[in-house]
Design a protein around this motif. Structure first.
Motif, PDB file in Angstrom:
ATOM      1  N   GLY A 211      41.673 -16.759   1.867  1.00  0.00           N
ATOM      2  CA  GLY A 211      41.846 -17.875   2.799  1.00  0.00           C
ATOM      3  C   GLY A 211      41.668 -19.223   2.111  1.00  0.00           C
ATOM      4  N   VAL A 212      42.004 -20.250   2.869  1.00  0.00           N
ATOM      5  CA  VAL A 212      41.867 -21.628   2.376  1.00  0.00           C
ATOM      6  C   VAL A 212      40.410 -21.882   1.973  1.00  0.00           C
ATOM      7  CG1 VAL A 212      41.937 -24.044   3.130  1.00  0.00           C
ATOM      8  CG2 VAL A 212      43.799 -22.479   3.743  1.00  0.00           C
ATOM      9  N   THR A 213      39.509 -21.325   2.737  1.00  0.00           N
ATOM     10  CA  THR A 213      38.088 -21.539   2.473  1.00  0.00           C
ATOM     11  C   THR A 213      37.732 -21.100   1.056  1.00  0.00           C
ATOM     12  OG1 THR A 213      37.696 -21.081   4.790  1.00  0.00           O
ATOM     13  CG2 THR A 213      35.770 -21.038   3.359  1.00  0.00           C
ATOM     14  N   GLN A 214      38.186 -19.921   0.664  1.00  0.00           N
ATOM     15  CA  GLN A 214      37.858 -19.471  -0.692  1.00  0.00           C
ATOM     16  C   GLN A 214      38.619 -20.283  -1.741  1.00  0.00           C
ATOM     17  OE1 GLN A 214      39.013 -15.553  -2.356  1.00  0.00           O
ATOM     18  NE2 GLN A 214      36.852 -15.331  -2.916  1.00  0.00           N
ATOM     19  N   GLU A 310      46.036 -29.516  -1.436  1.00  0.00           N
ATOM     20  CA  GLU A 310      46.824 -29.547  -0.195  1.00  0.00           C
ATOM     21  C   GLU A 310      46.462 -28.337   0.663  1.00  0.00           C
ATOM     22  OE1 GLU A 310      51.081 -29.348  -0.776  1.00  0.00           O
ATOM     23  OE2 GLU A 310      51.452 -30.003   1.287  1.00  0.00           O
ATOM     24  N   ASP A 311      45.720 -28.600   1.735  1.00  0.00           N
ATOM     25  CA  ASP A 311      45.336 -27.545   2.679  1.00  0.00           C
ATOM     26  C   ASP A 311      46.442 -27.451   3.734  1.00  0.00           C
ATOM     27  OD1 ASP A 311      44.356 -26.118   4.823  1.00  0.00           O
ATOM     28  OD2 ASP A 311      42.489 -27.243   5.035  1.00  0.00           O
ATOM     29  N   ASP A 312      47.277 -26.433   3.593  1.00  0.00           N
ATOM     30  CA  ASP A 312      48.430 -26.276   4.501  1.00  0.00           C
ATOM     31  C   ASP A 312      48.073 -25.243   5.562  1.00  0.00           C
ATOM     32  OD1 ASP A 312      51.012 -26.923   5.303  1.00  0.00           O
ATOM     33  OD2 ASP A 312      51.933 -25.361   4.094  1.00  0.00           O
ATOM     34  N   GLY A 339      47.125 -21.979   1.475  1.00  0.00           N
ATOM     35  CA  GLY A 339      47.381 -21.632   2.872  1.00  0.00           C
ATOM     36  C   GLY A 339      46.878 -20.217   3.124  1.00  0.00           C
ATOM     37  N   SER A 340      47.044 -19.755   4.351  1.00  0.00           N
ATOM     38  CA  SER A 340      46.536 -18.413   4.656  1.00  0.00           C
ATOM     39  C   SER A 340      47.235 -17.843   5.878  1.00  0.00           C
ATOM     40  CB  SER A 340      45.023 -18.470   4.919  1.00  0.00           C
ATOM     41  OG  SER A 340      44.767 -19.050   6.185  1.00  0.00           O
ATOM     42  N   VAL A 341      46.897 -16.603   6.209  1.00  0.00           N
ATOM     43  CA  VAL A 341      47.445 -15.989   7.424  1.00  0.00           C
ATOM     44  C   VAL A 341      46.538 -16.239   8.636  1.00  0.00           C
ATOM     45  CG1 VAL A 341      48.628 -14.155   6.138  1.00  0.00           C
ATOM     46  CG2 VAL A 341      46.328 -13.729   7.054  1.00  0.00           C
ATOM     47  N   SER A 342      45.539 -17.099   8.461  1.00  0.00           N
ATOM     48  CA  SER A 342      44.572 -17.287   9.550  1.00  0.00           C
ATOM     49  C   SER A 342      45.203 -17.824  10.826  1.00  0.00           C
ATOM     50  CB  SER A 342      43.444 -18.223   9.109  1.00  0.00           C
ATOM     51  OG  SER A 342      42.678 -17.589   8.123  1.00  0.00           O
ATOM     52  N   LYS A 343      46.263 -18.606  10.706  1.00  0.00           N
ATOM     53  CA  LYS A 343      46.921 -19.127  11.914  1.00  0.00           C
ATOM     54  C   LYS A 343      48.172 -18.307  12.257  1.00  0.00           C
ATOM     55  CE  LYS A 343      44.317 -22.880  12.372  1.00  0.00           C
ATOM     56  NZ  LYS A 343      43.042 -22.441  11.815  1.00  0.00           N
TER      57      LYS A 343
HETATM   58  C1  LIG Z   1      41.604 -27.756   8.335  1.00  0.00           C
HETATM   59  C2  LIG Z   1      41.495 -26.281   8.163  1.00  0.00           C
HETATM   60  N1  LIG Z   1      41.704 -25.737   6.964  1.00  0.00           N
HETATM   61  C3  LIG Z   1      41.655 -24.397   6.797  1.00  0.00           C
HETATM   62  C4  LIG Z   1      41.363 -23.540   7.831  1.00  0.00           C
HETATM   63  C5  LIG Z   1      41.398 -22.046   7.680  1.00  0.00           C
HETATM   64  O1  LIG Z   1      40.727 -21.563   6.646  1.00  0.00           O
HETATM   65  P1  LIG Z   1      40.927 -20.028   6.233  1.00  0.00           P
HETATM   66  O2  LIG Z   1      42.295 -19.917   5.665  1.00  0.00           O
HETATM   67  O3  LIG Z   1      39.866 -19.833   5.234  1.00  0.00           O
HETATM   68  O4  LIG Z   1      40.732 -19.187   7.427  1.00  0.00           O
HETATM   69  C6  LIG Z   1      41.096 -24.065   9.075  1.00  0.00           C
HETATM   70  C7  LIG Z   1      40.762 -23.156  10.177  1.00  0.00           C
HETATM   71  O5  LIG Z   1      40.377 -23.461  11.253  1.00  0.00           O
HETATM   72  C8  LIG Z   1      41.173 -25.461   9.256  1.00  0.00           C
HETATM   73  O6  LIG Z   1      40.948 -26.004  10.455  1.00  0.00           O
END
Ligand SMILES: Cc1ncc(COP(=O)(O)O)c(C=O)c1O
Length: 509
Positions: A211-214, A310-312, A339-343
């Protein structure tokens, strides 16, 4: 807990967010019009039950829906043919469920064609205008942003992809994976990101992460090891970055935005050489950085030998025109894209990707190796297969349709119940900003009053150091059905009006 409810934790380190995903048929349907097929999606898990249990699961899901009042008395059910098609089950199964529930008194069949929810169920049903039950913290409608609709996860397609993978995967495929990610997944991601987001990459440059977090954490470690003591973050922006960077080493340096995006003056003055941004859809304001600001940001990065992260996070969802291409496409050596599949799927998968400048790639991969030896191989292979089968694109199209409908429902409800409210940030993403007339403020008092009324909202000020102007709320809508959105806005309007009346009375006294 109601079996049709799903209380799920929020996303992005925010453990306090409890999201109630959409409930079956929460919009009152008239006896004239069968509910839209989307309303039947909560029957999908029953439809996906093993063949032996499918009929029983379907009957029980329908019965629960009637009992819980989600299908109100008088609601007309879709024809057995339509429902069978929507659920992907045989028509006989649906006919059998209708007949059984009719015999039990939950449903009634009319003269001629048609099946309705029976009046006998009225005693058990709370009534169509009844509000959704409160959760433990008294919340009926939760507008806090961060989650997609978890019930839209394509379970059937995921299961099929997983089956394909398991039947073809050699034993070696179950060993420790390449820490950069499975070549098969990197190959499909390279094509997907180039096609959908204009990212310049090839499979060798992609790093799969959780994920974006990591991704941001890994970059924090790498940049800190290179001597960077501070990394810029947008203000307002995701509050979580401060904690992430605290764990990785560098301090998060808050940088102000203006109407076009991150303001260049404060960025230059800060002395940082890396900054985390959300240029396609700023979180939380919802603006897209202007073309000029995107160019200026890249000029800055070239001048200082810096890096734009760039956090997409929700770049796939754009409603009014084609998505803005990724900034990374303009200068891959000064932008780290993630980016990630989180959304697009669900955050619980913890699967994402990053594309970093060549100069950083080895260090990032080394960190990833030490951190967790790579992401789970089976999930990576399943995601790759999902993309190969075309199911990932189908999912994006399906979510895009559903979220646009919800966005429209939010805008319409705000217009109807809170006239004078300005709505912004609606061109993309899963949340919007509603700026209410000043008499409904201050925002903190409104948020408190909303909570007492049963609706959870966050003020824009929650996401930044500036208190901001006006009474601005960040409203996440993607995880709520249109009916629930309307209900939430009605509650929000009630809270706002109570606050206004209370103030008028106290000043008169
Ligand atoms: C601004 C932003 N970046 C990233 C994420 C998602 O992070 P991840 O891909 O780690 O789930 C979120 C999720 O709510 C977000 O609001």
């Amino acid at each position: 807990m109601d079996r049709q409810e799903d209380h799920l934790k929020g996303s992005f380190l925010d453990q306090s967010v409890s999201v109630r995903v959409r409930a079956l048929g929460s919009t009152r349907m008239t006896s004239e019009s069968p509910p839209p097929s989307a309303a039947w999606e909560l029957l999908l898990p029953a439809a996906a039950a093993p063949a032996r249990a499918r009929g029983r699961s379907l009957r029980s899901a329908l019965r629960d829906a009637v009992r819980a009042g989600r299908l109100a008395p008088g609601t007309r059910l879709p024809s057995s043919r339509d429902l069978a098609r929507d659920l992907g089950v045989s028509r006989g199964l649906v006919t059998e469920a209708y007949e059984q529930l009719t015999a039990e008194g939950y449903l009634r069949s009319g003269r001629g064609a048609g099946t309705w929810v029976g009046e006998a169920a009225r005693a058990a049903a709370p009534g169509a205008r009844d509000l959704a039950p409160r959760t433990a913290d008294g919340i009926r409608v939760d507008f806090r942003a961060g989650s997609p609709d978890l019930s839209l996860f394509p379970r059937t397609a995921w299961a099929a992809a997983q089956r394909d993978v398991l039947s073809a995967l050699p034993h070696q495929g179950l060993g420790y994976p390449d820490p950069r990610g499975l070549p098969r997944l990197r190959t499909v991601l390279a094509e997907l990101l180039a096609r959908r987001r204009g990212v310049v990459t090839d499979p060798e440059r992609i790093i799969v992460c959780s994920g974006v977090t990591q991704a941001v954490t890994l970059l924090g470690f790498v940049l800190h090891a290179r001597g960077q003591r501070g990394i810029g973050v947008e203000d307002p922006g995701s509050p979580q970055y401060e904690e992430l960077f605290a764990a990785a080493g560098p301090a998060a340096v808050r940088l102000a935005l203006d109407a076009e995006g991150l303001a260049l003056g404060p960025l230059r003055a800060s002395g940082v050489r890396a900054v985390v941004t959300t240029p396609s859809h700023h979180f939380p304001s919802g603006i897209a950085y202007s073309a000029a600001r995107r160019a200026q940001l890249l000029d800055w990065a070239r001048e200082v030998g810096g890096l734009v992260v760039e956090d997409d996070y929700d770049g796939d969802f754009r409603y009014d025109r084609a998505p803005v291409g990724a900034l990374q496409g303009l200068d891959p050596e000064h932008v780290a894209y993630t980016g990630s599949v989180s959304k697009s799927l669900v955050p619980g998968l913890r699967l994402g990707w990053m594309v970093v400048p060549d100069a950083l790639a080895d260090e990032v991969v080394a960190r990833k190796r030490y951190m967790d030896l790579g992401n789970p191989a089976l999930d990576q292979a399943t995601l790759a297969r999902l993309v190969e089968r075309g199911d990932y694109d189908r999912q994006l199209r399906r979510c895009q349709r559903a979220y646009k409908e919800r966005r429209d429902a939010l805008v319409a409800a705000l217009r109807a119940h809170l006239p004078g409210t300005e709505v912004s940030g609606i061109a993309a993403g899963l949340h919007a900003i509603a700026t209410l007339p000043d008499r409904y403020g201050p925002p903190e008092a409104l948020v408190e009053r909303c909570a007492a009324t049963g609706v959870a909202v966050r003020p824009l000020g929650h996401y930044g150091s500036a208190t901001g102007e006006g009474v601005s709320l960040v409203l996440g809508y993607a995880h709520l059905s249109p009916g629930r959105i309307t209900e939430g806005v009605r509650l929000l309007a009630r809270a706002a009006q109570e606050l206004d009346h209370a103030r008028v009375h106290s000043t008169r006294r």
